[in-house]
Design a protein around this motif. Structure first.
Motif, PDB file in Angstrom:
ATOM      1  N   SER A 196      14.525  39.161  27.231  1.00 63.06           N
ATOM      2  CA  SER A 196      15.599  40.241  27.066  1.00 63.06           C
ATOM      3  C   SER A 196      15.707  40.978  28.452  1.00 63.06           C
ATOM      4  N   TYR A 197      16.939  41.753  28.504  1.00 69.91           N
ATOM      5  CA  TYR A 197      17.020  42.495  29.685  1.00 69.91           C
ATOM      6  C   TYR A 197      16.180  43.556  30.134  1.00 69.91           C
ATOM      7  N   LEU A 198      15.599  44.006  28.892  1.00 65.06           N
ATOM      8  CA  LEU A 198      14.714  45.133  28.880  1.00 65.06           C
ATOM      9  C   LEU A 198      13.372  44.570  29.294  1.00 65.06           C
ATOM     10  N   LYS A 199      12.835  43.584  28.899  1.00 62.21           N
ATOM     11  CA  LYS A 199      11.712  43.026  29.282  1.00 62.21           C
ATOM     12  C   LYS A 199      11.824  42.624  30.815  1.00 62.21           C
ATOM     13  N   TYR A 200      13.053  41.998  31.376  1.00 56.85           N
ATOM     14  CA  TYR A 200      13.010  41.487  32.507  1.00 56.85           C
ATOM     15  C   TYR A 200      13.037  42.768  33.720  1.00 56.85           C
ATOM     16  N   TYR A 201      13.969  43.554  33.340  1.00 51.39           N
ATOM     17  CA  TYR A 201      13.969  44.746  34.380  1.00 51.39           C
ATOM     18  C   TYR A 201      12.484  45.704  34.268  1.00 51.39           C
ATOM     19  N   SER A 202      11.998  45.446  33.161  1.00 47.23           N
ATOM     20  CA  SER A 202      10.681  46.391  33.130  1.00 47.23           C
ATOM     21  C   SER A 202       9.687  45.818  33.914  1.00 47.23           C
ATOM     22  N   GLU A 203       9.550  44.516  34.016  1.00 43.21           N
ATOM     23  CA  GLU A 203       8.747  43.491  34.684  1.00 43.21           C
ATOM     24  C   GLU A 203       8.871  43.970  36.406  1.00 43.21           C
ATOM     25  N   PHE A 204      10.026  44.132  36.801  1.00 37.60           N
ATOM     26  CA  PHE A 204      10.073  44.297  38.226  1.00 37.60           C
ATOM     27  C   PHE A 204       9.886  45.848  38.438  1.00 37.60           C
ATOM     28  N   ILE A 205      10.369  46.823  37.431  1.00 35.54           N
ATOM     29  CA  ILE A 205      10.076  48.286  37.844  1.00 35.54           C
ATOM     30  C   ILE A 205       8.506  48.480  37.696  1.00 35.54           C
ATOM     31  N   LYS A 206       7.658  47.666  36.931  1.00 37.52           N
ATOM     32  CA  LYS A 206       6.283  47.890  36.975  1.00 37.52           C
ATOM     33  C   LYS A 206       5.886  47.185  37.980  1.00 37.52           C
ATOM     34  N   THR A 207       6.264  46.352  38.418  1.00 35.53           N
ATOM     35  CA  THR A 207       5.493  45.926  40.032  1.00 35.53           C
ATOM     36  C   THR A 207       6.025  46.808  41.031  1.00 35.53           C
ATOM     37  N   SER A 208       7.449  47.274  41.096  1.00 38.53           N
ATOM     38  CA  SER A 208       7.616  48.200  42.158  1.00 38.53           C
ATOM     39  C   SER A 208       6.740  49.414  42.117  1.00 38.53           C
ATOM     40  N   CYS A 209       6.474  49.925  40.985  1.00 36.05           N
ATOM     41  CA  CYS A 209       5.590  51.129  40.828  1.00 36.05           C
ATOM     42  C   CYS A 209       4.272  50.901  40.968  1.00 36.05           C
ATOM     43  N   ASN A 210       3.701  49.695  41.013  1.00 31.35           N
ATOM     44  CA  ASN A 210       2.154  49.378  41.073  1.00 31.35           C
ATOM     45  C   ASN A 210       1.571  49.905  42.490  1.00 31.35           C
ATOM     46  N   ALA A 211       0.869  50.381  42.326  1.00 24.44           N
ATOM     47  CA  ALA A 211      -0.010  50.960  43.384  1.00 24.44           C
ATOM     48  C   ALA A 211      -0.555  49.766  44.785  1.00 24.44           C
ATOM     49  N   LYS A 212      -0.814  48.993  44.081  1.00 27.25           N
ATOM     50  CA  LYS A 212      -1.331  47.841  45.054  1.00 27.25           C
ATOM     51  C   LYS A 212      -0.158  47.257  45.893  1.00 27.25           C
ATOM     52  N   PHE A 213       0.966  47.123  45.196  1.00 21.26           N
ATOM     53  CA  PHE A 213       2.329  46.807  45.712  1.00 21.26           C
ATOM     54  C   PHE A 213       2.826  47.467  46.815  1.00 21.26           C
ATOM     55  N   ILE A 214       2.699  49.134  46.372  1.00 21.98           N
ATOM     56  CA  ILE A 214       3.083  50.069  47.200  1.00 21.98           C
ATOM     57  C   ILE A 214       2.248  50.035  48.624  1.00 21.98           C
ATOM     58  N   ILE A 215       1.173  49.978  48.303  1.00 20.78           N
ATOM     59  CA  ILE A 215      -0.010  49.956  49.373  1.00 20.78           C
ATOM     60  C   ILE A 215       0.358  48.741  50.294  1.00 20.78           C
ATOM     61  N   ALA A 216       0.522  47.639  49.603  1.00 25.22           N
ATOM     62  CA  ALA A 216       0.671  46.256  50.321  1.00 25.22           C
ATOM     63  C   ALA A 216       1.972  46.414  51.410  1.00 25.22           C
ATOM     64  N   VAL A 217       3.071  46.810  50.768  1.00 27.28           N
ATOM     65  CA  VAL A 217       4.501  47.092  51.572  1.00 27.28           C
ATOM     66  C   VAL A 217       4.046  47.956  52.614  1.00 27.28           C
ATOM     67  N   THR A 218       3.624  48.985  52.297  1.00 25.77           N
ATOM     68  CA  THR A 218       3.315  50.053  53.450  1.00 25.77           C
ATOM     69  C   THR A 218       2.379  49.675  54.608  1.00 25.77           C
ATOM     70  N   ASP A 219       1.343  49.043  54.221  1.00 27.40           N
ATOM     71  CA  ASP A 219       0.317  48.239  54.980  1.00 27.40           C
ATOM     72  C   ASP A 219       0.931  47.540  55.933  1.00 27.40           C
ATOM     73  N   TYR A 220       1.690  46.473  55.378  1.00 25.03           N
ATOM     74  CA  TYR A 220       2.362  45.576  56.352  1.00 25.03           C
ATOM     75  C   TYR A 220       3.489  46.128  57.264  1.00 25.03           C
TER      76      TYR A 220
END
Length: 334
Positions: free
Chosen positions: A152-176
């Protein structure tokens, strides 16, 4: 009432702000349209989504007629080799994906069939790791786009939103972004190779960045690589039995190929570990598909023996892909 509205706004406003920020940065390139989804890209995006958007953007003007499927090993078959193999009127499109699955190939073919794409020439690049995955995977880097009609569109976009808000992802992007330093934990989200891979924006033919390092100093490249890969003797040489349920997907793939009268070729990849494809897999492929269209290059052979034929433990080089196509041509003409 006024107090309730203020309270509601205070709850909703942060989510709106977050949504605006995520869409603005569009880390995974799912909200905006791009001429080249892989240009200067350091964040690991979903290649199935990027390839699907690319196909929809350019197919009307290019009219692709040759599609290659598989995991990232399928990138060994370059545009020039495909044109040499199929003829000058070949319009190739690389519909591969990182860690591709049998299910993923089926859904891509189903999508192309529904889009009335010209499935004239098809190459399926297979190995046991691909064949054994028969179900949808809904993580951000593997989820299919909604046009595949399995999420579903809901599942699709929620997966990317969830990853974008993930602390590990944010730290990784900032770190690099700040330090530009390779760290093991970054690998899931950030492409940290010294030279980034580049893609043809229309065909998605990929040129690996590590080829630049090899050209600069091949001896140093393999010296640095050596401690990171296992000795071949430590690998299991025989792949385990197939996963129950894969036959249905293979038959569905064959029906699509038959429907479009596709000129198809199945290539079983040569692997660094020299593992031979399980005989059960081989027999089933031969039963479902036309045996003369199946070419098994797995196991110990002239393609897998020289370590220099590989970039690392996983990917063989484009000149090997070209040699495999030449070998197939010879076998078909004899």
């Amino acid at each position: 009432m006024k107090r309730f509205i203020i309270h509601l706004i205070s709850i909703v406003l942060p989510f709106i702000v977050i949504a605006i920020i995520i869409q603005f940065f569009d880390f995974f390139k799912i909200y905006k349209s791009y001429n080249n989804y892989f240009k200067d890209n350091r964040i690991a995006i979903n290649r199935t989504v990027a390839a699907t958007k690319t196909f929809l953007k350019y197919n009307d003007s290019i009219s692709y007629n040759t599609f290659i499927f598989g995991n990232s090993r399928a990138q060994a078959f370059k545009d020039y080799a495909l044109i040499k193999h199929f003829g000058e009127n070949t319009k190739p499109f690389h519909f591969d994906s990182n860690n591709e699955s049998l299910y993923g190939i089926y859904k891509k073919l189903e999508f192309l069939s529904q889009q009335k794409a010209n499935l004239k020439n098809i190459i399926l690049v297979l190995d046991a790791s691909l064949l054994k995955i028969i179900k949808a995977r809904n993580t951000f880097n593997h989820i299919n786009p909604p046009v595949f009609n399995d999420v579903s569109y809901l599942k699709y976009y929620s997966e990317f939103i969830k990853t974008s808000c993930n602390a590990k992802f944010i730290i990784a992007v900032t770190d690099y972004s700040i330090f530009k330093t390779k760290r093991r934990y970054l690998k899931k989200y950030i492409l940290t190779d010294k030279h980034i891979d580049t893609y043809n924006p229309f065909t998605l033919d990929c040129s690996y960045g590590n080829q630049i390092e090899i050209q600069q100093d091949s001896i140093l490249y393999y010296q640095k690589l050596s401690p990171k890969i296992k000795d071949r003797a430590s690998y299991i040489k025989e792949i385990t039995d197939p996963t129950i349920g894969h036959l249905d997907l293979l038959y569905k793939i064959k029906r699509i190929l038959n429907k479009h009268n596709s000129n198809y070729t199945i290539i079983v990849s040569p692997l660094y570990d020299q593992a031979k494809l399980n005989n059960i897999w081989k027999k089933e492929l031969n039963v479902i598909f036309t045996p003369k269209n199946i070419f098994d290059f797995s196991g110990k052979n002239k393609y897998t023996e020289p370590i220099s034929n590989f970039y690392e433990w996983s990917h063989y080089k484009p000149f090997i892909g070209e040699q495999l196509l030449d070998s197939i041509n010879k076998k078909r003409t004899n």
